[in-house]
Design an enzyme around this catalytic site. Sequence first.
Site, PDB file in Angstrom:
ATOM      1  N   ALA A 160     -57.512   0.626  81.936  1.00 44.51           N
ATOM      2  CA  ALA A 160     -58.543   1.413  81.256  1.00 44.51           C
ATOM      3  C   ALA A 160     -59.941   0.958  81.675  1.00 44.51           C
ATOM      4  CB  ALA A 160     -58.368   1.291  79.743  1.00 44.51           C
ATOM      5  N   GLU A 209     -50.351  -2.866  97.537  1.00 40.16           N
ATOM      6  CA  GLU A 209     -50.259  -3.869  98.604  1.00 40.16           C
ATOM      7  C   GLU A 209     -50.561  -5.267  98.080  1.00 40.16           C
ATOM      8  OE1 GLU A 209     -51.806  -1.004  98.515  1.00 40.16           O
ATOM      9  OE2 GLU A 209     -52.173  -0.163 100.489  1.00 40.16           O
TER      10      GLU A 209
HETATM   11  N1  THU Z   1     -54.124   2.549  95.961  1.00 40.24           N
HETATM   12  C1  THU Z   1     -53.171   1.650  96.345  1.00 40.24           C
HETATM   13  O1  THU Z   1     -52.437   1.083  95.516  1.00 40.24           O
HETATM   14  N2  THU Z   1     -53.046   1.408  97.666  1.00 40.24           N
HETATM   15  C2  THU Z   1     -53.700   2.080  98.651  1.00 40.24           C
HETATM   16  O2  THU Z   1     -53.437   1.843  99.824  1.00 40.24           O
HETATM   17  C3  THU Z   1     -54.703   3.080  98.302  1.00 40.24           C
HETATM   18  C4  THU Z   1     -55.022   3.210  96.865  1.00 40.24           C
HETATM   19  C5  THU Z   1     -54.208   2.871  94.520  1.00 40.24           C
HETATM   20  C6  THU Z   1     -55.396   2.333  93.801  1.00 40.24           C
HETATM   21  C7  THU Z   1     -55.504   3.295  92.642  1.00 40.24           C
HETATM   22  O3  THU Z   1     -54.616   2.881  91.608  1.00 40.24           O
HETATM   23  C8  THU Z   1     -54.990   4.608  93.210  1.00 40.24           C
HETATM   24  O4  THU Z   1     -54.254   4.263  94.369  1.00 40.24           O
HETATM   25  C9  THU Z   1     -56.084   5.590  93.564  1.00 40.24           C
HETATM   26  O5  THU Z   1     -57.045   5.003  94.365  1.00 40.24           O
END
Ligand code: THU
Length: 134
Positions: free
Chosen positions: A45, A54
Amino acid sequence: MIRRLEAQAAAARALAYAPYSHFAVGAALLGKDGKIYTGCNIENASYPAGNCAERTAVFKAVSEGCREFEALAIAGGPEVGDKLTLCTPCGICRQVLREFCPPEFPIYFSDGQGGFRMMTLSELLPESFGPESL
Ligand code: THU
């Protein structure tokens, strides 16, 4: 093994906690110990407190004693449905990977066309700052 890693990344998406972006990401990191460490994005939140898939995978591995890795697969897309879109690692995750992985480390990411594409860490993060820079 790479196909298995991609499949595990896609499966890890199911555990994503993404009530704000509704973008679900899964990651699967192959350790040199032969184990696969999976991760998902975990939002908050208080938005900046969220974590990417990753980094979840890297932090799980390192906290369990594995610091050397063979490859990473990332699968991302809208949380509703199975469709994967282009999902390269964000800048912060690239830097975290840089701490533990060599320049030629392969990163497989969903390409938005039904497959995965590979780029090395040094292609994704050129001229980077790392442990040997200090
Ligand atoms: N996000 C990831 O977990 N890994 C990525 O490679 C790109 C973005 C997540 C972060 C956030 O929770 C959501 O995707 C939108 O940005």
